[in-house]
Design an enzyme around this catalytic site. Structure first.
Site, PDB file in Angstrom:
ATOM      1  CD  GLU A 503      -3.139  -0.765   2.439  1.00 43.07           C
ATOM      2  OE1 GLU A 503      -2.813   0.318   2.536  1.00 43.07           O
ATOM      3  OE2 GLU A 503      -4.246  -1.734   2.309  1.00 43.07           O
ATOM      4  N   GLY A 504       1.762   1.433  -0.533  1.00 45.40           N
ATOM      5  CA  GLY A 504       2.415   2.194  -0.846  1.00 45.40           C
ATOM      6  C   GLY A 504       4.626   2.352  -0.133  1.00 45.40           C
TER       7      GLY A 504
END
Length: 848
Positions: A503-504
């Site tokens: 998620e990043g």
């Protein structure tokens, strides 16, 4: 002398006007009155007075929002800005517009409204949500055993999968009208937190369908037909979803996604000439893909025949595809660091699907990136922060207990100053992490989609969680590194990098997203200025730019005045909430907020569009914003909990740590700004006493750390609040249950041991060995029989805690030889030794 006084008075008045951010009309009236008084009474030479009046009139015309200002200043400046501002790509624009601005906007304002923050209701579970956590979640925790899952089965057992489906775990965020549980963000967070403390595989299996994925995308963008069909099936667990975004060649740069679809007509379920998309993709790292029945897919859509419109490249688009569709490949798995949740690749070539598989239908083709960014802003706020907090809380519970139970040199290791340093970090980090988790989930439940805040909590909670598990492993030593059923830390330690990556990736989240996105979204004027340059209506563009640009100038002047005054006074005159323990923290944070806002503007002015390529500078600015947010969360938690005095060591440690990190980020920025003159000005204004006095915000001191550690070493209200949500097994054979029992037994035995030591010092007891000493103490009446039994219970439970698993030489899976045995109080009556262990410990080693 009178001239100097007039100049000083003018500067003071200007500073007061700037500090309080008074509008231009007030400046005009006040300065006009002052100039009139100078004209009447100062007896200055006429040319000087005339010059001042010319400057005043010119400034009034330019400073106030008039047609003259728009014509003479704003219109040419707008043209200049359109030339010098860097081009913003469509994906960047959609990311900037995604989500909402929340408390990060207040921190960017330089004047945060603390009453507003404290006025938000304390996040709380409903009775139904609490019953679910105390019921099905507790039951699921009892059903799973991490060693069995991660070492033997390499998957959740079938009956656990079925339980997850039957009890609605996959549909926690789906509204009740579609058969889901309709839970709040806080409830979602609490479920993931508790499951994490038992099994990361179970936690991730539940987390992913309720985070960024088909259910959330359908809720926000799906057609009614798509919602009616898929949401009930997801809620009941009839479908297992996954969402495929990451490609081998497009990880963090998801805008460069190579997977594509071509709008065309084809055959679908026996029907010919069906309008649809022919897809080709290759994805990896896709959680639940190996077992999914429903594949969410992100791809770039092309329309070379212009069937849908005039554009060839329509843009990133999202679709939902049943995995039984011919040409869809799933089933293979990745093996991410012994976290054996289902994760793997998916691929397909020239797979035809009808257009109604696009989420939202034809109306939403090409809008996939905006859809993802809006959903990520909320989902990223919940799942990974909850996972990180679960690890931290578990470490706080077990490491504190282990520090009291484990002894070296006849002293609990938790009392060693070196160990205290690590334990203090565990306690303080856990407190501020959990405060940020709860506050952010509460914001989502209030309707916010805080895009910048979600990046802050994702990065900083997973990073602090990594520090916590590292400290916990250091304290446990050999106990932590030997894998086996009795090791409650090692799998979390192994799997921590997973949360850092997804998620990043954390490096890019810190260096490119938090400030890179926050400087535009959180800033009260920058986005408005950018939008004005993109406005096609010329007059509207000039008016919008005029308001934003001159508002920005006043904003800069105000924050400079505020930062300097609060630096001179230590912010002691700033109105602030809180009690005598916390009021100064609110004042310090207000000061740092003004300093941050001014510094951010100066950095953007100096570096312009190149700032986003100066990632280390951007990262330090992001660190300042992030630590202000985390400290705000810690203070709000203290207020929401009713200002418990027991928690004050945790509050003090966490906020002081955040302030020290904030100051460190400022100094790192000053040291690396390319314009050394501006760096010196910034430092002199923000920290005016730095040269003679040094740093103002020191890290938490040792004495405070000892107070934090004292809370972890003994059961009590503060420890219970800090570790709330951790699954504590009731089965006496479970290692965490044994550890908690040992903690209480050791604490109960400590005063008895003190009595024995005093008796030995007086010469009443002459025995040498531990068992003999206790027997003699009981025989001579120094301790009672029940006290002797308490000593034996503590001894045996301590041994059970410190022992680790061992295996045959080939590390066979079927012959695990645990060197611990479950111990009950009844089994201890009349027993002073453990013959089974004594016999084993004296057996000769087998020949090699």
């Amino acid at each position: 002398m009178s001239t100097l006084l007039i100049i000083f008075a003018a500067i003071t008045v200007a500073w007061i006007l700037a500090y309080h951010r008074l509008p231009a009309v007030v400046w005009t009236i006040v300065l006009g009155i002052g100039l009139g008084l100078i004209t009447a009474y100062a007896r200055w030479q006429q040319p000087v007075v005339v010059t001042l009046w010319v400057i005043f009139v010119t400034g009034a015309l330019i400073g106030n929002p008039t047609p003259i200002r728009r014509a003479l200043a704003s219109r040419p400046l707008l043209g200049l800005f359109r030339k010098i501002l860097p081009q913003v790509s469509q994906t960047e624009q959609e990311a900037l517009e995604a989500g909402t601005v929340w408390w990060d906007g207040e921190l960017f304002s330089g004047r945060p409204d603390w009453r507003k923050l404290l006025g938000y209701p304390k996040p709380a579970l409903t009775a139904e949500e609490r019953a679910f956590i105390d019921g099905p979640v507790e039951e699921l925790c009892k059903m799973v055993h991490d060693w069995e899952i991660s070492h033997e089965l390499l998957d959740l057992p079938p009956h656990v999968w079925q339980f997850i489906r039957d009890k609605g775990f996959i549909g926690m965020i789906i509204p009740k009208e579609y058969g889901g549980l309709g839970f709040s963000a806080l409830a979602h967070s609490e479920v993931i937190l508790k499951l994490t403390t038992r099994s990361s595989t179970a936690a991730i299996t539940v987390m992913v369908p309720n985070s960024l994925g088909p259910a959330e995308l359908l809720l926000h963008y799906g057609t009614q037909a798509q919602k009616n069909h898929y949401l009930p099936r997801l809620a009941k667990g009839l479908d297992i979803p996954c969402f495929a975004l990451t490609s081998p060649e497009a990880g963090s740069d998801a805008g460069a996604i190579p997977d594509f679809g071509i709008v065309c007509r084809g055959e679908w379920e026996g029907k010919k000439n069906v309008l649809g998309v022919r897809l080709t993709w290759e994805k990896r790292y896709i959680t639940l893909a190996p077992v999914a029945t429903l594949l969410g897919l992100a791809f770039r859509l092309y329309d070379p025949e212009h069937i849908l419109g005039e554009k060839d490249d329509i843009g990133i688009t999202l679709a939902l595809i049943p995995t039984q569709t011919p040409g869809v490949h799933i089933g293979r798995r990745h093996f991410p660091l012994n976290a054996v949740f289902m994760n793997g690749p998916t691929w397909g070539k020239d797979v035809f699907v009808p257009l109604d598989t696009v989420i939202g239908g034809a109306e939403y083709v090409g809008q996939g990136w905006k859809m993802l960014m809006n959903c990520l802003a909320a989902g990223r706020s919940i799942s990974l922060p909850a996972n990180a907090c679960g690890i931290a809380k578990g470490c706080a519970l077990t490491t504190g207990a282990y520090g009291r139970v484990r002894q070296q040199f006849r002293l609990s290791i938790g009392r060693f100053e070196g160990v205290e340093e690590a334990l203090a970090r565990i306690g303080g980090n856990t407190y501020i992490m959990d405060a940020a988790r709860v506050m952010t989930a509460g914001a989502v439940d209030l309707g916010e989609k805080p895009s910048v805040v979600s990046a802050i909590v994702k990065y900083h909670l997973t990073e602090r969680g990594r520090q916590v598990i590292n400290d916990a492993m250091d304290v446990h030593g050999g106990k932590g590194i030997c894998l086996g059923p009795s090791n409650y830390l090692a799998r979390a330690y192994q799997q921590t990098p997973i949360a850092i990556t997804v998620e990043g990736a954390n490096i890019l989240t810190r260096s490119m997203i938090i400030f890179g996105q926050g400087a535009i979204r959180g800033h009260p004027f920058v986005l408005k200025e950018i939008q004005a340059t993109q406005e096609r209506d010329r007059e509207r563009a000039v008016r919008s730019f005029d308001e934003a640009f001159f508002g920005h100038l006043a904003f800069i002047a105000s924050n400079k005045a505020r930062a300097f005054w609060m630096g001179l006074t230590g912010a002691r005159f700033v109105a602030a909430p809180g009690d005598r323990h916390t009021r100064r923290y609110y004042q310090h944070l207000t000061r740092m907020s003004a300093a941050f806002a001014w510094t951010a503007d100066m950095a953007m002015f100096l570096l312009g569009g190149s700032l986003k390529r100066r990632e280390r500078l951007s990262a330090r600015l992001g660190d300042i914003l992030s630590n202000l947010y985390l400290a705000s969360a810690a203070l709000k938690r203290y207020e929401d909990d009713g200002r418990p005095a027991d928690d004050l060591p945790l509050v003090h440690w966490s906020v002081r740590d955040a302030l020290a990190r904030t100051e460190e980020a400022f100094y790192g920025l000053f040291a690396n700004l390319p314009n050394r003159f501006l760096a010196g000005i910034l430092r002199a204004v923000i920290f005016p006493f730095a040269f003679p006095l040094g740093r103002e915000f020191s890290p938490p001191r040792d004495r405070l750390g000892s107070q934090v550690v004292a809370l972890l070493l003994e059961p009590g209200p503060a420890r219970s609040r800090l570790t709330a949500g951790v699954f504590i097994p009731q089965d006496p054979e479970e290692p965490v249950a044994v550890l908690e029992a040992a903690l209480r037994a050791v604490i109960a035995a400590e005063p008895i041991g003190a009595k024995i030591r005093q008796a030995r010092e007086r010469g009443l007891i002459t025995s040498t060995f531990a068992d003999q000493i206790v027997d003699e103490a009981c025989a001579k009446g120094v301790i009672t029989q029940s006290e002797k039994e308490a000593m034996e219970r503590a001894k045996l439970l301590r041994r059970q805690v410190i022992m680790v698993d061992d295996f045959p030489k080939d590390l066979g899976k079927t012959e695990i030889h645990q060197t611990t045995q479950p111990v009950t109080f009844e089994a201890l009556r009349g027993r002073t030794s453990w013959p089974e262990l004594e016999q084993r410990d004296h057996e000769p080693s087998p020949a090699p």
